[in-house]
Design an enzyme around this catalytic site. Structure first.
Site, PDB file in Angstrom:
ATOM      1  N   ARG A 240      22.639 -25.539 -26.686  1.00 55.38           N
ATOM      2  CA  ARG A 240      23.079 -26.476 -25.662  1.00 55.38           C
ATOM      3  C   ARG A 240      24.601 -26.563 -25.684  1.00 55.38           C
ATOM      4  O   ARG A 240      25.227 -26.601 -26.744  1.00 55.38           O
ATOM      5  CB  ARG A 240      22.465 -27.872 -25.900  1.00 55.38           C
ATOM      6  CG  ARG A 240      20.991 -27.978 -25.515  1.00 55.38           C
ATOM      7  CD  ARG A 240      20.815 -27.857 -24.013  1.00 55.38           C
ATOM      8  NE  ARG A 240      19.436 -27.971 -23.577  1.00 55.38           N
ATOM      9  CZ  ARG A 240      18.615 -26.955 -23.367  1.00 55.38           C
ATOM     10  NH1 ARG A 240      19.027 -25.708 -23.587  1.00 55.38           N
ATOM     11  NH2 ARG A 240      17.395 -27.150 -22.935  1.00 55.38           N
ATOM     12  N   GLU A 269      27.858 -26.473 -16.444  1.00 58.20           N
ATOM     13  CA  GLU A 269      27.290 -25.222 -15.929  1.00 58.20           C
ATOM     14  C   GLU A 269      27.073 -25.326 -14.427  1.00 58.20           C
ATOM     15  O   GLU A 269      26.580 -26.347 -13.949  1.00 58.20           O
ATOM     16  CB  GLU A 269      25.960 -24.923 -16.645  1.00 58.20           C
ATOM     17  CG  GLU A 269      26.151 -24.663 -18.137  1.00 58.20           C
ATOM     18  CD  GLU A 269      24.854 -24.323 -18.861  1.00 58.20           C
ATOM     19  OE1 GLU A 269      23.785 -24.332 -18.212  1.00 58.20           O
ATOM     20  OE2 GLU A 269      24.916 -24.043 -20.073  1.00 58.20           O
ATOM     21  N   HIS A 288      23.766 -18.736 -19.434  1.00 56.82           N
ATOM     22  CA  HIS A 288      22.557 -19.478 -19.816  1.00 56.82           C
ATOM     23  C   HIS A 288      21.317 -18.632 -19.517  1.00 56.82           C
ATOM     24  O   HIS A 288      20.348 -19.097 -18.896  1.00 56.82           O
ATOM     25  CB  HIS A 288      22.479 -20.822 -19.094  1.00 56.82           C
ATOM     26  CG  HIS A 288      21.628 -21.825 -19.818  1.00 56.82           C
ATOM     27  ND1 HIS A 288      21.880 -23.177 -19.801  1.00 56.82           N
ATOM     28  CD2 HIS A 288      20.518 -21.679 -20.599  1.00 56.82           C
ATOM     29  CE1 HIS A 288      20.966 -23.819 -20.511  1.00 56.82           C
ATOM     30  NE2 HIS A 288      20.126 -22.924 -21.004  1.00 56.82           N
TER      31      HIS A 288
END
Length: 343
Positions: A240, A269, A288
């Site tokens: 994370r 993000e 990601h």
């Protein structure tokens, strides 16, 4: 025609639900499920939210969203990290929450090791230079490192952390791990050894993060923690973004305190266009995507649908998947009379 009273309306919300994944998920959906998809929260219509009995998500689910979903009884997370779901609101509203524990652990572990290799060997830099017509083998030699024989410290030793330890065996290094719960039973079977956090930072050539985000761990890797890492170490984060204070990481990388970083997740993000991380040659960036492989979609979907059908049938869910138990779930709402083309 209105749908059958047994129709289950399920909304799939999140960036992983592109058209390719949608086709595979539809193939695996049980009979009687009516699926709607939205890749971004803003693409999810109010009608879609209001009609959904189940959400299958990678995107955030807030208390305000639950308030606008009177039929919602169950939230199934695609994957394991549920820090973007307001679990307290779900508990208060009688909405059960579950994850798909362990389904893509090996996939994410593989990506973390790929980040280690790419960062240590400066592979993106070499690739970019070669495409630009520059032959930089002499420049890479002084800064490149091998993974073989290195000490790797794993922060967090759940399904993914243990998978990383197993996959590292072929590199003949030492694997250390830290988790707040203390030593894990059978740790040696995974090829790892528990050490306190401070020792892990000081001894590890590479530190890889595989613990939850959220308030408990936010900012765990700030300037102070980064300063306690072994000089010239590498940081990998496929967990994370909020675990790392990015400004502090940039400072450690530009000063040479750390040799490099491999990052799949970020505080914001998508990664901001003006992020200084983009300009650093000793950083490898991925969007990601550690757990985003089409190989995993049918497996993940099957696991999610097993949980959903078990919940709807009043059956017990696997304990490791349960985040908010269905202790006092909302009563099901009949679908009779609902408009069939509502999404």
């Amino acid at each position: 025609m209105p749908p059958s009273p047994t129709t289950v309306r399920l909304a799939c919300l999140g960036f992983v639900f592109d058209r390719h994944a949608q086709a595979l998920i539809r193939q695996g959906a049980p009979a009687g499920f009516e699926l709607a998809f939205a890749e971004r929260p803003q693409d999810m219509s109010e009608a879609m939210l209001a009609e959904s009995e189940v959400l299958l998500v990678t995107a955030p689910v807030t208390d305000a969203m639950m308030a606008r979903a009177p039929r919602l009884r169950f939230i199934q997370k695609w994957g394991t990290g549920y820090d973007k779901i307001d679990t307290e609101a779900a508990r208060r509203r009688g909405i059960a929450v579950a994850i798909t524990a362990g389904v893509n652990a090996d996939t994410i572990a593989e990506h973390a090791i790929a980040l280690m290799l790419a960062t240590l060997r400066r592979i993106p830099l070499a690739d970019r230079a070669l495409r630009e017509g520059r032959w930089i083998s002499g420049e890479i030699r002084p800064v490149g490192q091998r993974l073989y024989g290195k000490t790797v410290g794993i922060v967090g030793f759940g399904n993914i952390g243990r998978a990383v330890a197993r996959q590292l065996r072929g590199f003949d290094g030492e694997v250390l791990y830290f988790t707040r719960g203390g030593p894990v039973a059978g740790e040696l079977a995974h090829g790892a050894r528990f050490v306190p956090f401070e020792e892990l930072l000081a001894q590890s050539d590479i530190v890889t993060l595989h613990c939850p985000g959220g308030a408990a761990n936010a900012g765990m890797f700030d300037a102070a923690a980064l300063a306690r890492m072994k000089p010239g170490a590498t940081l990998v984060n496929a967990a994370r973004g909020d675990l790392v204070v990015e400004a502090d990481l940039v400072a450690a990388l530009t000063s040479g305190r750390l040799a490099g970083a491999g990052l799949d997740v970020f505080a914001e993000e998508p990664l901001r266009a003006d992020s200084p991380l983009r300009s650093l040659d000793n950083v490898v960036l991925t969007p990601h995507s550690a757990g985003s492989l089409m190989d995993d979609v049918p497996i993940m979907a099957a696991h999610a649908f097993r949980n959903i059908t078990a919940f709807l049938g009043g059956e017990t869910l696997p304990a490791r998947d349960v985040v908010v138990p269905p202790a006092a779930p909302r009563a099901p709402v009949s679908s009779k009379g609902r408009d069939d083309d509502t999404r």
